[in-house]
Design a protein around this motif. Sequence first.
Motif, mmCIF file in Angstrom:
data_model
loop_
_atom_site.group_PDB
_atom_site.id
_atom_site.type_symbol
_atom_site.label_atom_id
_atom_site.label_comp_id
_atom_site.label_asym_id
_atom_site.label_seq_id
_atom_site.Cartn_x
_atom_site.Cartn_y
_atom_site.Cartn_z
ATOM 1 N N ASP A 1 14.989 57.381 42.120
ATOM 2 C CA ASP A 1 15.721 58.183 43.088
ATOM 3 C C ASP A 1 14.888 58.582 44.296
ATOM 4 O O ASP A 1 15.375 59.281 45.188
ATOM 5 N N GLU A 2 13.645 58.142 44.326
ATOM 6 C CA GLU A 2 12.798 58.360 45.500
ATOM 7 C C GLU A 2 13.017 57.274 46.560
ATOM 8 O O GLU A 2 12.401 57.315 47.624
ATOM 9 N N PHE A 3 13.886 56.313 46.271
ATOM 10 C CA PHE A 3 14.054 55.144 47.135
ATOM 11 C C PHE A 3 15.498 55.020 47.613
ATOM 12 O O PHE A 3 16.431 55.465 46.944
ATOM 13 N N ASP A 4 15.667 54.383 48.770
ATOM 14 C CA ASP A 4 17.004 54.054 49.247
ATOM 15 C C ASP A 4 17.628 52.956 48.392
ATOM 16 O O ASP A 4 18.833 52.967 48.127
ATOM 17 N N TYR A 5 16.805 52.011 47.991
ATOM 18 C CA TYR A 5 17.256 50.904 47.134
ATOM 19 C C TYR A 5 16.268 50.752 45.974
ATOM 20 O O TYR A 5 15.054 50.799 46.186
ATOM 21 N N ALA A 6 16.800 50.553 44.780
ATOM 22 C CA ALA A 6 15.982 50.213 43.621
ATOM 23 C C ALA A 6 16.600 48.976 42.991
ATOM 24 O O ALA A 6 17.776 48.980 42.612
ATOM 25 N N VAL A 7 15.822 47.900 42.902
ATOM 26 C CA VAL A 7 16.349 46.594 42.484
ATOM 27 C C VAL A 7 15.424 45.986 41.436
ATOM 28 O O VAL A 7 14.194 46.072 41.567
ATOM 29 N N TRP A 8 16.010 45.397 40.412
ATOM 30 C CA TRP A 8 15.243 44.705 39.362
ATOM 31 C C TRP A 8 15.773 43.277 39.262
ATOM 32 O O TRP A 8 16.950 43.059 39.014
ATOM 33 N N TYR A 9 14.877 42.308 39.465
ATOM 34 C CA TYR A 9 15.244 40.901 39.316
ATOM 35 C C TYR A 9 14.338 40.254 38.275
ATOM 36 O O TYR A 9 13.119 40.474 38.271
ATOM 37 N N THR A 10 14.940 39.472 37.396
ATOM 38 C CA THR A 10 14.181 38.656 36.450
ATOM 39 C C THR A 10 14.108 37.251 37.029
ATOM 40 O O THR A 10 15.137 36.618 37.273
ATOM 41 N N LEU A 11 12.914 36.758 37.239
ATOM 42 C CA LEU A 11 12.753 35.564 38.064
ATOM 43 C C LEU A 11 13.189 34.260 37.418
ATOM 44 O O LEU A 11 13.267 33.258 38.092
ATOM 45 N N GLN B 1 11.728 46.700 56.303
ATOM 46 C CA GLN B 1 11.127 47.633 57.254
ATOM 47 C C GLN B 1 12.067 48.795 57.577
ATOM 48 O O GLN B 1 11.621 49.854 58.019
ATOM 49 N N LYS B 2 13.341 48.596 57.309
ATOM 50 C CA LYS B 2 14.350 49.606 57.643
ATOM 51 C C LYS B 2 14.564 50.611 56.518
ATOM 52 O O LYS B 2 14.864 51.785 56.768
ATOM 53 N N TYR B 3 14.432 50.155 55.254
ATOM 54 C CA TYR B 3 14.729 51.004 54.109
ATOM 55 C C TYR B 3 13.510 51.157 53.202
ATOM 56 O O TYR B 3 12.643 50.287 53.156
ATOM 57 N N ARG B 4 13.482 52.241 52.464
ATOM 58 C CA ARG B 4 12.458 52.469 51.439
ATOM 59 C C ARG B 4 12.991 51.849 50.145
ATOM 60 O O ARG B 4 13.955 52.340 49.552
ATOM 61 N N CYS B 5 12.380 50.753 49.706
ATOM 62 C CA CYS B 5 12.886 49.984 48.569
ATOM 63 C C CYS B 5 11.834 49.852 47.468
ATOM 64 O O CYS B 5 10.645 49.698 47.758
ATOM 65 N N LEU B 6 12.300 49.895 46.239
ATOM 66 C CA LEU B 6 11.481 49.538 45.084
ATOM 67 C C LEU B 6 12.074 48.276 44.500
ATOM 68 O O LEU B 6 13.219 48.277 44.024
ATOM 69 N N ILE B 7 11.319 47.183 44.540
ATOM 70 C CA ILE B 7 11.818 45.888 44.076
ATOM 71 C C ILE B 7 10.908 45.389 42.967
ATOM 72 O O ILE B 7 9.719 45.156 43.182
ATOM 73 N N VAL B 8 11.480 45.255 41.781
ATOM 74 C CA VAL B 8 10.731 44.800 40.605
ATOM 75 C C VAL B 8 11.058 43.338 40.352
ATOM 76 O O VAL B 8 12.234 42.958 40.262
ATOM 77 N N LEU B 9 10.021 42.515 40.255
ATOM 78 C CA LEU B 9 10.183 41.099 39.913
ATOM 79 C C LEU B 9 9.545 40.889 38.549
ATOM 80 O O LEU B 9 8.321 40.912 38.418
ATOM 81 N N ASP B 10 10.382 40.710 37.540
ATOM 82 C CA ASP B 10 9.897 40.517 36.175
ATOM 83 C C ASP B 10 9.721 39.027 35.891
ATOM 84 O O ASP B 10 10.372 38.184 36.503
ATOM 85 N N CYS C 1 8.199 49.767 51.671
ATOM 86 C CA CYS C 1 8.669 49.283 50.373
ATOM 87 C C CYS C 1 7.525 48.970 49.411
ATOM 88 O O CYS C 1 6.366 48.827 49.816
ATOM 89 N N CYS C 2 7.886 48.841 48.139
ATOM 90 C CA CYS C 2 6.922 48.458 47.113
ATOM 91 C C CYS C 2 7.515 47.355 46.245
ATOM 92 O O CYS C 2 8.637 47.488 45.741
ATOM 93 N N PHE C 3 6.774 46.271 46.081
ATOM 94 C CA PHE C 3 7.121 45.200 45.155
ATOM 95 C C PHE C 3 6.240 45.361 43.914
ATOM 96 O O PHE C 3 5.012 45.409 44.015
ATOM 97 N N LEU C 4 6.871 45.430 42.744
ATOM 98 C CA LEU C 4 6.156 45.504 41.472
ATOM 99 C C LEU C 4 6.341 44.176 40.749
ATOM 100 O O LEU C 4 7.463 43.793 40.408
ATOM 101 N N LEU C 5 5.245 43.451 40.537
ATOM 102 C CA LEU C 5 5.281 42.116 39.935
ATOM 103 C C LEU C 5 4.803 42.212 38.485
ATOM 104 O O LEU C 5 3.701 42.682 38.209
ATOM 105 N N ILE C 6 5.631 41.733 37.551
ATOM 106 C CA ILE C 6 5.321 41.841 36.123
ATOM 107 C C ILE C 6 5.223 40.445 35.521
ATOM 108 O O ILE C 6 6.120 39.624 35.720
#
Length: 459
Positions: free
Chosen positions: A192-202, A242-251, A287-292
């Motif tokens: 909830d600290e982000f405008d967008y929170a997204v989780w993708y499994t690659l 660059q426009k939004y604060r996003c958390l993007i998780v790539l599993d 934004c932050c990309f979290l790579l797992i």
Amino acid sequence: MNLKEVLKMADEIVFAKTGEHLDTLQEAILRGTMQGDKYTKIAEEIHCNESYLRQVGSQLWQILSEELGEDVNKTNFRSAIKRFQVSNSSNFAQGDVVAIGNFNICGEARYPPDIPNSHPQNQETSNTKQPQTLHQDLSEMPELGDFYDRTPELDTLTTWILQQRSRLIALTGISGIGKTSLAVQLVQQIKDEFDYAVWYTLDEFPSIDKFQSNLTQLFSQSEKPDLSATNQKRLPLIKYLQKYRCLIVLDDIHNLFCSGEVAGKYKPECEEYRSLFKQIEKLSHPCCFLLIGWEQPREVTQVKNQNTPIRTLQLKGLDIAAGREIVRDYGLEESDNSQALIHRYQGNPLWLKSVANLIEELGIGVTELLIDDTILLPEDLKDVLQQQYDRTSELEKQVMSLLATENQPVNLAKLLEKGQISSSDLLNALQSLSRRCLIEKQESLYTLPPVLRQYIKGL
């Protein structure tokens, strides 16, 4: 509980919250979810844009979460609605009224009273706190099962993301160590600290075109809900970032890389991810990309300078206290022997659960297992180890075979003496194995984890 009952109950819940019954897309999502279908299949069957369908699904899960009082998503919907039914069955039988959020269910099945139509996203109530996050697509995020204490790791990741504004974070570790569970817990705490929170499994997105297309569609459609305009212009992905604060998780990030090669070599069709990760590092954005995954991009592993926005966290095993929780769950005795068992399997949750389950089924004691340094390898554990072993190059396999013959850590000189491998090839293999988290390094000495050593000896 059949599909018709589930849809009827979900319709009543949604109607109570929004004043509108389930629409065609929402009903299709619930039908597909109950049948175990992925969004890709649901979208194909109803001829709908997959990205938009995910957005509708995310809004639907948010509504259900607020009304059922728990985090509901595509993975746990079936169990959540069942828990809801079971927990209130006695109240139904007695004709009592059960309140869930703003939703009252009475003993007699009926639709809630008429409520003026309104759009869910614009609806405001005085007693419901609206989430800060504008949009969440966490449909591919696994349901959090057993989670053992990872407070230091959670604190580290939270600091990197929220305070230091790291842009690219690699969360790595050997199979079963708990990377995904840690990430799920993290996302639930900070989303909830982000405008967008997204989780993708690659494994769902083998090429960057589909990944970027789905992400840009999510951004553009949330800005312009009128999807009938097929010619609306989309910005390049980096412009949205660059426009939004996003958390993007790539599993499962390792699915970008080739098997049978040294760690981190991109598949030909995934090469463009390299440019994307460089953009994420170099360009200014919030934004932050979290790579797992088991492997990480070389662009990440090569960075050691703490002044950069890139971070790497290699996850280690659980401590003794957390490991004993697993031992207790399987009814094994709590003693110094259980501590030795945890050490032998390096606090790896998956490994411990696998061997504890085998011990329980065989009815043997931990003491018997520890005689003569026995290391049990249940078949399910072998399957997991095989997946990682198969990804390694032939040169790495040779080096692991050399290390498997040594019970103590060895230095580079001894490995060169034992094997028919050039010093250059040996160093490259050791570096790659280290990046895969398959070997351990103690100063200038190298060794294999006991479990992996036992597995390779049996090949």
